[in-house]
Design a protein around this motif. Sequence first.
Motif, PDB file in Angstrom:
ATOM      1  N   LEU A  67       1.357  16.170 114.092  1.00  0.00           N
ATOM      2  CA  LEU A  67       2.238  17.176 114.678  1.00  0.00           C
ATOM      3  C   LEU A  67       2.233  17.155 116.199  1.00  0.00           C
ATOM      4  O   LEU A  67       3.163  17.666 116.820  1.00  0.00           O
ATOM      5  CB  LEU A  67       1.827  18.573 114.203  1.00  0.00           C
ATOM      6  N   CYS A  68       1.194  16.606 116.794  1.00  0.00           N
ATOM      7  CA  CYS A  68       1.036  16.711 118.246  1.00  0.00           C
ATOM      8  C   CYS A  68       2.242  16.169 119.016  1.00  0.00           C
ATOM      9  O   CYS A  68       2.722  16.828 119.943  1.00  0.00           O
ATOM     10  CB  CYS A  68      -0.247  16.011 118.678  1.00  0.00           C
ATOM     11  N   PRO A  69       2.777  14.983 118.689  1.00  0.00           N
ATOM     12  CA  PRO A  69       3.949  14.495 119.440  1.00  0.00           C
ATOM     13  C   PRO A  69       5.161  15.427 119.294  1.00  0.00           C
ATOM     14  O   PRO A  69       5.888  15.649 120.270  1.00  0.00           O
ATOM     15  CB  PRO A  69       4.230  13.122 118.823  1.00  0.00           C
ATOM     16  N   ALA A  70       5.383  15.962 118.097  1.00  0.00           N
ATOM     17  CA  ALA A  70       6.518  16.869 117.896  1.00  0.00           C
ATOM     18  C   ALA A  70       6.339  18.160 118.687  1.00  0.00           C
ATOM     19  O   ALA A  70       7.297  18.686 119.274  1.00  0.00           O
ATOM     20  CB  ALA A  70       6.677  17.171 116.404  1.00  0.00           C
ATOM     21  N   ILE A  71       5.114  18.679 118.709  1.00  0.00           N
ATOM     22  CA  ILE A  71       4.861  19.904 119.473  1.00  0.00           C
ATOM     23  C   ILE A  71       5.060  19.660 120.961  1.00  0.00           C
ATOM     24  O   ILE A  71       5.645  20.492 121.677  1.00  0.00           O
ATOM     25  CB  ILE A  71       3.442  20.424 119.178  1.00  0.00           C
ATOM     26  N   LEU A  72       4.597  18.518 121.450  1.00  0.00           N
ATOM     27  CA  LEU A  72       4.798  18.193 122.864  1.00  0.00           C
ATOM     28  C   LEU A  72       6.279  18.057 123.187  1.00  0.00           C
ATOM     29  O   LEU A  72       6.736  18.488 124.257  1.00  0.00           O
ATOM     30  CB  LEU A  72       4.050  16.910 123.221  1.00  0.00           C
ATOM     31  N   LEU A  73       7.038  17.462 122.265  1.00  0.00           N
ATOM     32  CA  LEU A  73       8.493  17.349 122.482  1.00  0.00           C
ATOM     33  C   LEU A  73       9.118  18.738 122.585  1.00  0.00           C
ATOM     34  O   LEU A  73       9.950  18.992 123.467  1.00  0.00           O
ATOM     35  CB  LEU A  73       9.124  16.568 121.329  1.00  0.00           C
ATOM     36  N   GLY A  74       8.720  19.652 121.683  1.00  0.00           N
ATOM     37  CA  GLY A  74       9.258  20.996 121.739  1.00  0.00           C
ATOM     38  C   GLY A  74       8.853  21.744 122.996  1.00  0.00           C
ATOM     39  O   GLY A  74       9.658  22.491 123.566  1.00  0.00           O
ATOM     40  N   LEU A  75       7.622  21.541 123.447  1.00  0.00           N
ATOM     41  CA  LEU A  75       7.167  22.196 124.678  1.00  0.00           C
ATOM     42  C   LEU A  75       7.919  21.684 125.899  1.00  0.00           C
ATOM     43  O   LEU A  75       8.045  22.399 126.899  1.00  0.00           O
ATOM     44  CB  LEU A  75       5.663  21.971 124.854  1.00  0.00           C
ATOM     45  N   LEU A  76       8.396  20.455 125.839  1.00  0.00           N
ATOM     46  CA  LEU A  76       9.227  19.931 126.927  1.00  0.00           C
ATOM     47  C   LEU A  76      10.666  20.437 126.815  1.00  0.00           C
ATOM     48  O   LEU A  76      11.301  20.769 127.828  1.00  0.00           O
ATOM     49  CB  LEU A  76       9.210  18.406 126.912  1.00  0.00           C
ATOM     50  N   ALA A  77      11.181  20.509 125.594  1.00  0.00           N
ATOM     51  CA  ALA A  77      12.577  20.912 125.403  1.00  0.00           C
ATOM     52  C   ALA A  77      12.785  22.405 125.604  1.00  0.00           C
ATOM     53  O   ALA A  77      13.878  22.826 126.010  1.00  0.00           O
ATOM     54  CB  ALA A  77      13.048  20.506 123.999  1.00  0.00           C
ATOM     55  N   GLY A  78      11.756  23.231 125.341  1.00  0.00           N
ATOM     56  CA  GLY A  78      11.901  24.675 125.479  1.00  0.00           C
ATOM     57  C   GLY A  78      12.247  25.113 126.895  1.00  0.00           C
ATOM     58  O   GLY A  78      13.263  25.789 127.116  1.00  0.00           O
ATOM     59  N   PRO A  79      11.439  24.765 127.910  1.00  0.00           N
ATOM     60  CA  PRO A  79      11.797  25.137 129.290  1.00  0.00           C
ATOM     61  C   PRO A  79      13.122  24.542 129.752  1.00  0.00           C
ATOM     62  O   PRO A  79      13.834  25.170 130.541  1.00  0.00           O
ATOM     63  CB  PRO A  79      10.619  24.596 130.112  1.00  0.00           C
ATOM     64  N   VAL A  80      13.442  23.338 129.269  1.00  0.00           N
ATOM     65  CA  VAL A  80      14.730  22.742 129.640  1.00  0.00           C
ATOM     66  C   VAL A  80      15.876  23.586 129.082  1.00  0.00           C
ATOM     67  O   VAL A  80      16.871  23.856 129.776  1.00  0.00           O
ATOM     68  CB  VAL A  80      14.819  21.289 129.124  1.00  0.00           C
ATOM     69  N   THR A  81      15.748  24.027 127.830  1.00  0.00           N
ATOM     70  CA  THR A  81      16.778  24.876 127.225  1.00  0.00           C
ATOM     71  C   THR A  81      16.916  26.191 127.983  1.00  0.00           C
ATOM     72  O   THR A  81      18.029  26.652 128.263  1.00  0.00           O
ATOM     73  CB  THR A  81      16.428  25.162 125.755  1.00  0.00           C
ATOM     74  N   PHE A  82      15.783  26.809 128.326  1.00  0.00           N
ATOM     75  CA  PHE A  82      15.809  28.070 129.063  1.00  0.00           C
ATOM     76  C   PHE A  82      16.471  27.884 130.427  1.00  0.00           C
ATOM     77  O   PHE A  82      17.272  28.726 130.863  1.00  0.00           O
ATOM     78  CB  PHE A  82      14.382  28.595 129.236  1.00  0.00           C
ATOM     79  N   THR A  83      16.155  26.792 131.109  1.00  0.00           N
ATOM     80  CA  THR A  83      16.742  26.537 132.430  1.00  0.00           C
ATOM     81  C   THR A  83      18.240  26.312 132.337  1.00  0.00           C
ATOM     82  O   THR A  83      19.015  26.854 133.140  1.00  0.00           O
ATOM     83  CB  THR A  83      16.060  25.320 133.079  1.00  0.00           C
ATOM     84  N   LEU A  84      18.659  25.521 131.356  1.00  0.00           N
ATOM     85  CA  LEU A  84      20.087  25.260 131.199  1.00  0.00           C
ATOM     86  C   LEU A  84      20.850  26.533 130.868  1.00  0.00           C
ATOM     87  O   LEU A  84      21.912  26.815 131.449  1.00  0.00           O
ATOM     88  CB  LEU A  84      20.313  24.220 130.098  1.00  0.00           C
ATOM     89  N   ASP A  85      20.305  27.324 129.938  1.00  0.00           N
ATOM     90  CA  ASP A  85      21.027  28.487 129.437  1.00  0.00           C
ATOM     91  C   ASP A  85      20.919  29.689 130.366  1.00  0.00           C
ATOM     92  O   ASP A  85      21.903  30.405 130.583  1.00  0.00           O
ATOM     93  CB  ASP A  85      20.481  28.857 128.052  1.00  0.00           C
ATOM     94  N   GLY A  86      19.739  29.923 130.919  1.00  0.00           N
ATOM     95  CA  GLY A  86      19.535  31.134 131.694  1.00  0.00           C
ATOM     96  C   GLY A  86      19.792  30.999 133.173  1.00  0.00           C
ATOM     97  O   GLY A  86      20.100  31.996 133.843  1.00  0.00           O
ATOM     98  N   LEU A  87      19.684  29.781 133.719  1.00  0.00           N
ATOM     99  CA  LEU A  87      19.815  29.588 135.159  1.00  0.00           C
ATOM    100  C   LEU A  87      21.033  28.750 135.527  1.00  0.00           C
ATOM    101  O   LEU A  87      21.857  29.157 136.342  1.00  0.00           O
ATOM    102  CB  LEU A  87      18.540  28.937 135.713  1.00  0.00           C
ATOM    103  N   LEU A  88      21.145  27.575 134.923  1.00  0.00           N
ATOM    104  CA  LEU A  88      22.224  26.669 135.321  1.00  0.00           C
ATOM    105  C   LEU A  88      23.587  27.099 134.778  1.00  0.00           C
ATOM    106  O   LEU A  88      24.608  26.895 135.440  1.00  0.00           O
ATOM    107  CB  LEU A  88      21.912  25.245 134.846  1.00  0.00           C
ATOM    108  N   SER A  89      23.622  27.682 133.596  1.00  0.00           N
ATOM    109  CA  SER A  89      24.919  28.098 133.035  1.00  0.00           C
ATOM    110  C   SER A  89      25.604  29.166 133.882  1.00  0.00           C
ATOM    111  O   SER A  89      26.793  29.020 134.205  1.00  0.00           O
ATOM    112  CB  SER A  89      24.731  28.581 131.593  1.00  0.00           C
ATOM    113  N   PRO A  90      24.921  30.248 134.297  1.00  0.00           N
ATOM    114  CA  PRO A  90      25.596  31.209 135.195  1.00  0.00           C
ATOM    115  C   PRO A  90      25.969  30.602 136.543  1.00  0.00           C
ATOM    116  O   PRO A  90      27.050  30.889 137.074  1.00  0.00           O
ATOM    117  CB  PRO A  90      24.543  32.316 135.359  1.00  0.00           C
TER     118      PRO A  90
END
Length: 389
Positions: free
Chosen positions: A126-149
């Motif tokens: 599971l470790c590689p999948a969890i690391l992938l999610g930990l990288l994708a989570g902040p990217v999603t938040f940045t795109l949706d909460g900061l860059l989109s507005p």
Amino acid sequence: MSQPPLLDTPASGTAPRLSCCLAPFGVYTRFMLAAYLRGLLMIVSVLLSIALTIDLWPQIDTVIAAKSGNALRNLVVFCLLRSPHLLAPLLPFATFLAVWMVEITHTRNGERLLVANTGRSPLKSLCPAILLGLLAGPVTFTLDGLLSPASMREQIHEGLGRDALRLDRNRISDLVWIDTPEGLVSAHIAYEPPMTLRDITVFRFDPRFLMDEIIKAPVATPIPHSSRWRLDAPLVWKNGQKQTDMLLPFPAGEMTVTLSIYPLWLSVYGVDVQYLTLQTLRKLAHHDGEGYDAAHYRTRLAMLYSTLILPTIMAALACILCGIRLPYAPDGLVAATILAWGYAAHVATRICLLLGQTNVTPAWLAVSLVPCGLIIAMIVIVRRQKGTA
């Protein structure tokens, strides 16, 4: 420097014991994480291309005709500015797809069988999948909460697309109706600072819901740090006056009235919640009852924070399902079933978001239903697998 021995040397008369330790950043983790990232980039490119095509096609004439530049430049800038808004909602599902695709590929190539023969369980993978999610989570938040507005503000400045023209704050709005505790209000919103209401009419009712008073004014200006509004040259009709069909001038020529309308909400009236900044969302989420329902903004704010962990849960779900259901050989039906799990989670997230925005369920419950449900499902799947092993 000598390396530690592979086998522990126990006391005489006992069998040798294989030394084993968890290596979260070992060779296997780095290899799988790189494969996941390549898969994620490929899937994101495909999904973004499809989303941009669907978004651009109905308004391509408006984009090309914008006065901010030539046609090619407008198309390129429009696609760049729309990408954060279109990509952010798809990233959790894209993370699931990336893990699903890579795991199936490794199963078909026999690499999963090789890993299984080393004694590594699916849970330890599971470790590689969890690391992938930990990288994708902040990217999603940045795109949706900061860059989109931010991209929408630039899009409005450039005048690119239908949303930019619709959300232009330099023009007066169409007639809007606002339900307040003090009565029903109709007016046009002038957004430019200072924000005012034009051609305002206030309809007040008695406890029997019969018309009690009508106030009409050309301009209404909010008084800072209060719920009072100043009306210029108002005309007033009150129930019981003889000339019931006439609005009479207010004797003082100016009056103040109490209207529970949040000026910040009026300034962003008609703006989709995904285009609002975090600061604006926080303020709107705490002023329920001032002319609007705050459920929409509370749910949006909660969903933004949930995107920090949702990709991790989706990636772990794909890894567990593939590791248990596709251990050694690919199966088309099983692979489609696993894919259906990810798509159902994506659809359920959208449905729960709608339930929270319409105030059917509280915002925190609407946002936590899918992540908590997926975590419980993964625990049940793993425990069942251990029970049948």
